[in-house]
Every structure is written in C-alpha cells, then in structure tokens.
Design a protein around this motif. Structure first.
Motif, PDB file in Angstrom:
ATOM      1  N   ARG A 136       6.997   2.844   7.362  1.00 59.83           N
ATOM      2  CA  ARG A 136       7.487   1.693   6.595  1.00 59.83           C
ATOM      3  C   ARG A 136       6.397   0.681   6.273  1.00 59.83           C
ATOM      4  O   ARG A 136       6.687  -0.444   5.868  1.00 59.83           O
ATOM      5  CB  ARG A 136       8.674   1.031   7.308  1.00 59.83           C
ATOM      6  CG  ARG A 136       9.808   1.995   7.624  1.00 59.83           C
ATOM      7  CD  ARG A 136      10.974   1.286   8.219  1.00 59.83           C
ATOM      8  NE  ARG A 136      11.647   0.490   7.208  1.00 59.83           N
ATOM      9  CZ  ARG A 136      12.629   0.922   6.446  1.00 59.83           C
ATOM     10  NH1 ARG A 136      13.055   2.141   6.573  1.00 59.83           N
ATOM     11  NH2 ARG A 136      13.201   0.136   5.570  1.00 59.83           N
ATOM     12  N   ASN A 137       5.141   1.072   6.480  1.00 61.84           N
ATOM     13  CA  ASN A 137       4.050   0.179   6.100  1.00 61.84           C
ATOM     14  C   ASN A 137       4.010   0.002   4.579  1.00 61.84           C
ATOM     15  O   ASN A 137       3.523  -1.014   4.083  1.00 61.84           O
ATOM     16  CB  ASN A 137       2.702   0.743   6.561  1.00 61.84           C
ATOM     17  CG  ASN A 137       2.623   0.871   8.064  1.00 61.84           C
ATOM     18  OD1 ASN A 137       2.265   1.919   8.578  1.00 61.84           O
ATOM     19  ND2 ASN A 137       2.978  -0.179   8.784  1.00 61.84           N
ATOM     20  N   GLU A 139       6.387  -0.608   2.605  1.00 60.38           N
ATOM     21  CA  GLU A 139       7.183  -1.763   2.190  1.00 60.38           C
ATOM     22  C   GLU A 139       6.354  -3.047   2.308  1.00 60.38           C
ATOM     23  O   GLU A 139       6.484  -3.959   1.504  1.00 60.38           O
ATOM     24  CB  GLU A 139       8.459  -1.852   3.033  1.00 60.38           C
ATOM     25  CG  GLU A 139       9.364  -2.965   2.562  1.00 60.38           C
ATOM     26  CD  GLU A 139      10.834  -2.704   2.807  1.00 60.38           C
ATOM     27  OE1 GLU A 139      11.174  -1.605   3.252  1.00 60.38           O
ATOM     28  OE2 GLU A 139      11.627  -3.616   2.539  1.00 60.38           O
ATOM     29  N   ALA A 178       4.149  -3.069  -0.660  1.00 63.23           N
ATOM     30  CA  ALA A 178       4.915  -3.323  -1.888  1.00 63.23           C
ATOM     31  C   ALA A 178       5.303  -4.795  -2.014  1.00 63.23           C
ATOM     32  O   ALA A 178       5.456  -5.312  -3.121  1.00 63.23           O
ATOM     33  CB  ALA A 178       6.163  -2.448  -1.916  1.00 63.23           C
ATOM     34  N   LEU A 214      10.696   3.970  -0.374  1.00 63.07           N
ATOM     35  CA  LEU A 214      10.933   2.797   0.473  1.00 63.07           C
ATOM     36  C   LEU A 214      12.131   3.004   1.374  1.00 63.07           C
ATOM     37  O   LEU A 214      13.039   3.724   1.028  1.00 63.07           O
ATOM     38  CB  LEU A 214      11.142   1.558  -0.405  1.00 63.07           C
ATOM     39  CG  LEU A 214       9.909   1.129  -1.189  1.00 63.07           C
ATOM     40  CD1 LEU A 214      10.274   0.072  -2.196  1.00 63.07           C
ATOM     41  CD2 LEU A 214       8.846   0.584  -0.254  1.00 63.07           C
TER      42      LEU A 214
END
Lengths: 307, 245
Positions: B79-80, B82, B85, B245
């Motif tokens: 989840r890095n 996200e 982003a 994502l």
C-alpha cells in the motif's frame, strides 16, 4: 470563515456502479469535519478523490482554492494524508520515512530535520528513529504515519480511521493531536467509525450512505433534528419480562443493551414513574436508571437505515 | 519541473535502499544472465571479445529490466503506492524515479563483465561510445521494465513471469549468441525489432572495432526505443494505477 474544501457534484462510477453520486459539501477553514458512513457507502472513494489519489468520473474538488483536476500538485502540497492502513515503508527506518516524505513534499532539508526530530519526540518515537518500521507495533506505525503526514506542515489533514485498532493510550494521543491541530487553526477531515470520537472532536459531520450525503450538520444539531429518540435505560436485580415493559404507556420501542433495557419514549417522566411502579409490584430492585438523549450513533443508525 | 525531478531523485534513492537486494532482482537481474551466458559459452571456442560484447549487452538488458517489475507490485501489496499517489508528484515523476534506480543498477552491474574482460586482456577500442551505449541502453531497458510492471497486480511473480516471456525470446534474436550478419534474412528482420540488438552491436563495435549497423543507427534506435517505451509505460501506468490501489 472561508471554505478550504469545496466539493461540487462529485461522482464516481466503478464498473457500472455508482460509488459516489453527485455529492456537494464544503469544509470551512479551521474546523474538524467528520465523514461517517457504513462500510461500502462511498467514504474511502470520496476521500481518495479529495486527496487526488483517484480521479472523479464527474464533478469537481477544490482544495485551498486549487482545483484538484487542474492543479493537482499545488492542491496536494497543502494536504497531509493518513490512510486507513499504515503505508510507511517497512524496510526503511522511521527517520528515513520522514525524510522521504519531506523530499516528496519539497520541504527544505534543514526544516525537514528539525521537524522530524520534533515530531518523533512528540509521538514518543525518537528512541526508535533509526529502527526499521517492520519492527514497530501497530500503534507505533500509526503514530509514524501521522507524523509523516505532518512533515509538510499541511493546511488540511485527512485522517482515515486514525485510531482504528489502536490501544487506548495511542488512540488518546492521536485524539489529543487532533485537538491541538484544531487549536492551531488547521483544518481536519476525519473519517471514523467511532461515533464517540466524531462527537467529541468534530465541529460538523457528514453522513454518507449509498454514495449520497444523508445529512451534514453539527453533531448536537443532528441529534436534535432526528428527535423522538429519548430513552430511559434501566436495569433490575433480576431478569424481567420485556413484553411487560413494552406494554407500558408511552413506550415507542424497547431494546436490550447487555443487562440494561432501553425504553424509547417521548415522555421520560411518565416512563420513570411507570418503571418505579413496575419494580414495586414485582418486588424488584432498580440497579441503574438513566435518562439519555440520542447519541450520534443513534443518528447514524436512523439515517443509514432510512436511506 | 525541477521540483518534480528532485522528487523523482528521492524516489530513486528510496528504491535503491529497498529493492536492490530483493530476491527477484538478484535472481532475474544477475544470476539469470550469468547462467544463460555460461550455458552458451562452455564448450565453444569463441573469441573472448565477441563473448564479452554479448555478455555485456545481456547483463545490461537483464539488470535494467529487473528492478521496476519488483517495485510496482510490491508497492501495490504494501500500500505504499497510495502514499505516492497522494503525494504532490505526477505518475511520470514516480516512473522517472523508478527508471533512475533501474538505470543505476544496470550500469553498476554492467561494470562486472567490463572489469572481467579487462582482467582477461580485452581492450576497449571505443570507451566513450561504450559508456554512452551502456547509459542509453540502461534507460531504454529500464523503461521496458516499467511496461512489464504496469500489470495491475500485487504479485511480483506474475510480473516476473510476464517479463521473462518477452525477455528470453529477445535474447535469442538479438545477435548475442549468433552475430546478426550470420542470421537468415528473416532473422535479421526480427533482430532489427529488438532494442537488445543495438546495444550488443554497439558493444561489438566498442570491443572489436566493427559492428553490423553504423554507430549512429545503434544510438538512434536506442533513443527511439527509449522514447516509445517511456510513452507506453506512462500511458499504461496512468491507466492501471487506480486499479492497483
């Protein structure tokens, strides 16, 4: 107060489904704005659109006066984001995570160093600053991610379930931080499942359900608005037949809450007298007796059920 | 623009710290070309400068294409992505950062066969052309790696499998084991479609003094492949990022 977030007709479609359906709202400068909704209501999709992580299907978002569609970089520079699940780099140390965040947001080196030291001290992580994040507990990771979101000294902080799954002490620290930031004039957009938390921290809350805004107002005003939900909570020394209580005059509904019975009524005084008479006639002792106004949870349940 | 380049550099530094020593990078980026080369070389009597040019081309190819396909699925899983982003950086900045990390890895590992060759007495006749070729090829193959990594998955193995399906056939049509001039005409036509052909040819020119294509054709082809790969990678990542994502 000026609006720092303006959302107009924001919509997101996924594979033919409408996750967020033409929502409109504004967030004022310096307020803590709560964003509540059941799972799958469109909360995360909305937050992702507000933080520029995904693009909307239609509609617009303006943050600190910057249109997120046209000036995403400028808009994102004004924000700090704490996502629902920790996303610090576990292979890096706490210090390197903070410095990396500072570099991504263009924070000058000297400022980044002093801010990192200040935040690590504040969040009680300074002694572990050179340790890899993979050795941290969940609470420590959440504190680090919160510290990372403050590295660029943001005007607006987006917090997605910031206390979810945390121990009491860590959760209290985060809530205290929210209050402190609010006092310094920062705007906070808080997504939470904890109604108590929203009630304690938020100036206003929005409740989203099925991709649409069901209500937006101050928590106390929302409680008044739904009305008719006052209740008397009672417990006895021995179990009672709930149907007897339901048959009492002026009772709109009965709900069990552990060993307590909640009697919904518009006439709390009459209900209390009725309960005292009932306990006398059955030779029962009343252990607790409270008159309660609706909670934000009641508002939430009522609005999301009706929708 | 300068701000975005600085932020791309920050991403590259992060990639270097985290991904260089990951298993798939070492296996597919270093060990695969080494064993492939040994399998080809052992038992054959070929001049060392011919072998070295092929080994160098293959090394740059495998190393530069091995980093980006590990970064994207790993950051999807952890989840890095996200975090990136939500940061004030464009998709292009993220990709440039990843490319830079791949390029540095490709260049660093390519020094190994060069030093090996020098130790065995091979002389580099055109060192500047060789240096330019290595840098260009590293950028070109890193951009190619980005195309593989655009697959909307969090499984590194899936991306690696996809990339190996493309990379292995390319090795056999790019004049590494058999010089392009010795290939049949259809083989020569196929070879001209592979970017690996041009860096191998440049290496041959640098070590042996003569290549199949003129030097400017090799350099021009690598530049064209780089531009095409980068544009395709940016488009594909812009499309796949929301799905990851």
């Amino acid at each position: 107060m000026k609006n720092v977030i303006e959302v107009k007709e924001l919509t997101k479609h996924y594979n033919g489904l409408t996750a967020v359906d033409h929502i409109n709202f504004e967030v004022e400068e310096g307020e803590v704005f709560g964003f509540l909704g059941p799972n799958g209501a469109g909360k995360t999709t909305t937050v992702r659109m507000l933080t520029g992580v995904i693009k909307p299907s239609s509609g617009s978002v303006s943050v600190m006066g910057f249109d997120l569609g046209r000036h995403p970089i400028r808009a994102k520079e004004t924000m700090g984001v704490v996502p629902e699940l920790s996303n610090a780099y576990t292979e890096l140390s706490a210090w390197n995570n903070l410095q990396f965040t500072a570099e991504l947001y263009g924070v000058p080196k000297r400022e980044a160093k002093s801010r990192a030291e200040e935040l690590l001290t504040k969040f009680d992580l300074y002694d572990r600053k050179d340790h890899k994040v993979k050795t941290f507990s969940k609470g420590m990771k959440q504190k680090l991610v919160t510290a990372m979101s403050l590295m660029n000294d943001p005007d607006i902080l987006f917090l997605d379930e910031p206390t979810s799954g945390l121990d009491v002490r860590s959760a209290r620290l985060i809530k205290e931080m929210v209050r402190e930031l609010r006092d310094t004039g920062k705007t906070i957009f808080l997504t939470t499942h904890y109604m108590d938390e929203a009630s304690q921290l938020c100036n206003r809350v929005a409740i989203i359900n099925h991709g649409q805004i069901a209500a937006i107002d101050a928590p106390e005003k929302l409680k008044v608005r739904i009305g008719g939900l006052q209740y008397v909570e009672v417990s006895f020394t021995a179990p009672v037949d709930v149907s007897d209580l339901r048959a009492m005059a002026g009772i709109a509904g009965v709900r069990m809450s552990g060993d307590k019975i909640q009697l919904y009524t518009d006439e709390p005084d009459r209900t209390i007298r009725g309960l005292v008479d009932y306990s006398r006639s059955f030779n029962l002792e009343i252990v607790t007796l409270n008159t309660l106004t609706p909670t934000l949870e009641d508002v939430f349940v009522k609005l999301t059920e009706e929708e | 623009m300068i701000d975005q380049m600085r932020r791309a550099y920050a991403i590259a530094k992060k990639d270097v710290r985290i991904y260089y020593l990951k298993g798939p990078v070492i296996i597919f980026g270093v060990l695969s070309p080494a064993f492939l080369f040994l399998a080809f070389m052992i038992g054959r009597d070929l001049p060392i400068d011919f072998l070295l040019a092929g080994l160098l081309g293959m090394t740059i190819f495998f190393t530069s294409t091995s980093v980006a396909p590990v970064i994207a699925p790993t950051e999807t899983q952890t989840r890095n992505l996200e975090r990136l982003a939500a940061a004030p950086i464009s998709v292009t900045t993220i990709l440039f950062g990843d490319v830079l990390a791949s390029v540095l890895f490709g260049i660093a590992i390519s020094l190994v066969p060069i030093l090996l060759g020098m130790a065995l007495g091979v002389t580099i006749m055109h060192p500047f052309i060789l240096a330019l070729g290595i840098v260009l090829a590293a950028f070109c193959f890193s951009a190619m790696g980005l195309i593989f990594s655009s697959a909307p998955t969090s499984m590194t193995s899936t991306v690696m499998m996809l990339s190996m399906m493309v990379k292995f056939p390319l090795v056999f049509i790019s004049g590494i084991f058999i010089p392009v001039q010795e290939l049949p005409s259809w083989g020569q036509a196929l070879a001209s479609l592979s970017p690996l052909t041009y860096i191998t040819d440049l290496c041959r020119y640098s070590f042996q003094g003569a290549g199949y294509y003129p030097v400017m054709v090799d350099i021009g082809a690598l530049l064209v492949f780089l531009a095409v790969f980068m544009v395709i990678a940016i488009k594909l990542h812009e499309r796949s990022l929301p799905k990851r994502l």
